[in-house]
Design an enzyme around this catalytic site. Structure first.
Site, PDB file in Angstrom:
ATOM      1  N   SER A  80     -54.036  22.385 131.911  1.00  0.00           N
ATOM      2  CA  SER A  80     -54.424  21.589 133.076  1.00  0.00           C
ATOM      3  C   SER A  80     -55.395  20.521 132.588  1.00  0.00           C
ATOM      4  O   SER A  80     -56.032  20.699 131.539  1.00  0.00           O
ATOM      5  CB  SER A  80     -55.145  22.480 134.093  1.00  0.00           C
ATOM      6  OG  SER A  80     -55.829  21.705 135.053  1.00  0.00           O
ATOM      7  N   TYR A  84     -61.197  29.166 136.736  1.00  0.00           N
ATOM      8  CA  TYR A  84     -59.977  28.408 136.390  1.00  0.00           C
ATOM      9  C   TYR A  84     -60.236  27.504 135.181  1.00  0.00           C
ATOM     10  O   TYR A  84     -59.459  27.476 134.224  1.00  0.00           O
ATOM     11  CB  TYR A  84     -59.528  27.594 137.605  1.00  0.00           C
ATOM     12  CG  TYR A  84     -58.206  26.875 137.427  1.00  0.00           C
ATOM     13  CD1 TYR A  84     -57.000  27.558 137.504  1.00  0.00           C
ATOM     14  CD2 TYR A  84     -58.161  25.495 137.192  1.00  0.00           C
ATOM     15  CE1 TYR A  84     -55.790  26.906 137.345  1.00  0.00           C
ATOM     16  CE2 TYR A  84     -56.955  24.833 137.036  1.00  0.00           C
ATOM     17  CZ  TYR A  84     -55.766  25.541 137.122  1.00  0.00           C
ATOM     18  OH  TYR A  84     -54.564  24.891 136.964  1.00  0.00           O
TER      19      TYR A  84
HETATM   20  P1  NAD Z   1     -46.938  27.776 141.505  1.00  0.00           P
HETATM   21  O1  NAD Z   1     -47.859  28.648 142.297  1.00  0.00           O
HETATM   22  O2  NAD Z   1     -45.704  27.276 142.153  1.00  0.00           O
HETATM   23  O3  NAD Z   1     -46.509  28.499 140.147  1.00  0.00           O
HETATM   24  C1  NAD Z   1     -47.223  29.524 139.537  1.00  0.00           C
HETATM   25  C2  NAD Z   1     -46.208  30.572 139.116  1.00  0.00           C
HETATM   26  O4  NAD Z   1     -46.864  31.591 138.352  1.00  0.00           O
HETATM   27  C3  NAD Z   1     -45.580  31.283 140.354  1.00  0.00           C
HETATM   28  O5  NAD Z   1     -44.180  31.337 140.182  1.00  0.00           O
HETATM   29  C4  NAD Z   1     -46.193  32.667 140.299  1.00  0.00           C
HETATM   30  O6  NAD Z   1     -45.337  33.670 140.838  1.00  0.00           O
HETATM   31  C5  NAD Z   1     -46.379  32.830 138.787  1.00  0.00           C
HETATM   32  N1  NAD Z   1     -47.345  33.888 138.473  1.00  0.00           N
HETATM   33  C6  NAD Z   1     -48.625  34.014 138.949  1.00  0.00           C
HETATM   34  N2  NAD Z   1     -49.171  35.146 138.455  1.00  0.00           N
HETATM   35  C7  NAD Z   1     -48.230  35.734 137.676  1.00  0.00           C
HETATM   36  C8  NAD Z   1     -48.191  36.912 136.899  1.00  0.00           C
HETATM   37  N3  NAD Z   1     -49.250  37.739 136.854  1.00  0.00           N
HETATM   38  N4  NAD Z   1     -47.063  37.197 136.212  1.00  0.00           N
HETATM   39  C9  NAD Z   1     -45.978  36.369 136.250  1.00  0.00           C
HETATM   40  N5  NAD Z   1     -45.957  35.242 136.975  1.00  0.00           N
HETATM   41  C10 NAD Z   1     -47.071  34.927 137.681  1.00  0.00           C
HETATM   42  O7  NAD Z   1     -47.832  26.557 140.990  1.00  0.00           O
HETATM   43  P2  NAD Z   1     -47.561  25.483 139.823  1.00  0.00           P
HETATM   44  O8  NAD Z   1     -48.339  24.287 140.199  1.00  0.00           O
HETATM   45  O9  NAD Z   1     -46.131  25.345 139.535  1.00  0.00           O
HETATM   46  O10 NAD Z   1     -48.328  26.158 138.593  1.00  0.00           O
HETATM   47  C11 NAD Z   1     -47.719  26.353 137.328  1.00  0.00           C
HETATM   48  C12 NAD Z   1     -48.763  26.196 136.227  1.00  0.00           C
HETATM   49  O11 NAD Z   1     -49.206  24.839 136.201  1.00  0.00           O
HETATM   50  C13 NAD Z   1     -50.018  27.051 136.397  1.00  0.00           C
HETATM   51  O12 NAD Z   1     -50.407  27.580 135.142  1.00  0.00           O
HETATM   52  C14 NAD Z   1     -51.055  26.056 136.895  1.00  0.00           C
HETATM   53  O13 NAD Z   1     -52.382  26.421 136.563  1.00  0.00           O
HETATM   54  C15 NAD Z   1     -50.606  24.816 136.142  1.00  0.00           C
HETATM   55  N6  NAD Z   1     -51.099  23.561 136.728  1.00  0.00           N
HETATM   56  C16 NAD Z   1     -50.703  23.157 137.952  1.00  0.00           C
HETATM   57  C17 NAD Z   1     -51.206  21.969 138.461  1.00  0.00           C
HETATM   58  C18 NAD Z   1     -50.822  21.448 139.827  1.00  0.00           C
HETATM   59  O14 NAD Z   1     -51.470  20.494 140.290  1.00  0.00           O
HETATM   60  N7  NAD Z   1     -49.802  21.982 140.491  1.00  0.00           N
HETATM   61  C19 NAD Z   1     -52.102  21.211 137.719  1.00  0.00           C
HETATM   62  C20 NAD Z   1     -52.481  21.655 136.469  1.00  0.00           C
HETATM   63  C21 NAD Z   1     -51.970  22.830 135.972  1.00  0.00           C
END
Ligand code: NAD
Length: 256
Positions: A144, A157
């Site tokens: 991130s 986080y």
């Molecule tokens: P999201 O909530 O759609 O995806 C997160 C996924 O992780 C979900 O499918 C959830 O079921 C899975 N997950 C959570 N805990 C888990 C576990 N213990 N075991 C297996 N799976 C698990 O949100 P996203 O935005 O797609 O996030 C994906 C990644 O991107 C994350 O690591 C998040 O920190 C990172 N991220 C997202 C953003 C944003 O703005 N959306 C920005 C920076 C980083």
């Protein structure tokens, strides 16, 4: 196609960035294991796998809670059995919650660290063992912009993503002689359900958009595109670094 025949595992593949990445890897010719956490996410993960290959030969859904070592070991073993090994791990599973540090319980702290950092470590170690045997592979950790931008109210986080940055860099050094590249992709603000509160609040959304030179949130497909390139031979000289995909957010436009 950039990834013809590659064997890939995407954690947290049932939604958001993981879902878009799994679908795009499939379009690029990869065989994909789509990880999901629990029964609640199973149907969504199976739908992703079915979209990649309705016949089920090139994609399948696999349950594992990345916080649980035995489940991760079993998931990677299943990749060995069903895909014959792994060429690519996308360590994407992650959670986020808001908690002022003075009020943050140990439970909340540990939940985020256990998922975002320990979970990524467990998947990386198990996938790395398979890759080391073949002396090739790519591991992409979805970190991130908060691996380097502080975020009040999200100390757990930020600590998890900052930890992921140095995990990436250290293991990249350790495993370069084994032919394994390890890197991170740092998304800025992306339109996924992790940001659902923001997406439902037009005023807060405008404020965030004002922080982004490109003037909008990113789409999960834009992170998936970076993953595909970073995983491909086009990026063969890329390791131990973070690719920031954030619409310019980390240039801090407010200060200019
Ligand atoms: P999201 O909530 O759609 O995806 C997160 C996924 O992780 C979900 O499918 C959830 O079921 C899975 N997950 C959570 N805990 C888990 C576990 N213990 N075991 C297996 N799976 C698990 O949100 P996203 O935005 O797609 O996030 C994906 C990644 O991107 C994350 O690591 C998040 O920190 C990172 N991220 C997202 C953003 C944003 O703005 N959306 C920005 C920076 C980083």
């Amino acid at each position: 196609m950039l990834l013809e025949g590659r064997r890939a595992l995407v954690t947290g593949g049932s939604s958001g960035i993981g879902r878009a990445t799994a679908l795009r890897l499939g379009e690029e010719g990869a065989r994909v294991a789509v990880n999901y956490r629990s029964e609640r996410e199973r149907a969504d993960a199976e739908a992703v796998a079915a979209r990649i290959d309705p016949a089920g030969a090139r994609a399948y859904a696999v349950q594992a809670d990345v916080r649980v070592e035995v489940e991760v070991v079993r998931m990677v073993e299943e990749c060995r059995e069903r895909l014959g090994g792994l060429d690519l791990l996308v360590n994407n599973a992650g959670i986020e919650s808001q908690a002022p540090t003075l009020e943050m319980s140990l439970e909340v702290w540990e939940e985020v660290l256990r998922t975002n950092l320990t979970g990524a470590f467990l998947c990386l170690r198990e996938a790395g063992r398979l890759m080391a045997a073949e002396r090739r592979g790519v591991i992409i950790n979805i970190s991130s912009v908060h691996e380097f931008i502080p975020w009040p109210g999200y100390a757990h986080y930020c600590a998890s993503k900052g930890g992921l940055k140095l995990l990436t860099e250290t293991v990249a050094q350790e495993w370069a002689p084994l032919g394994i590249r390890v890197l991170a992709i740092a998304p800025g603000a992306i339109a996924t359900r992790i940001n659902s509160a923001l997406l439902d609040d037009p005023e807060a959304l405008r404020e965030v958009e004002a922080e982004i030179p490109l003037g909008r949130l990113g789409q999960p497909e834009e992170i998936a595109a970076a993953v595909v390139w970073a995983a491909s031979e086009e990026a063969a000289y890329l390791t131990g670094t973070t690719l920031v995909v954030d619409g310019g957010m980390s240039t801090y436009p407010r200060f200019s």
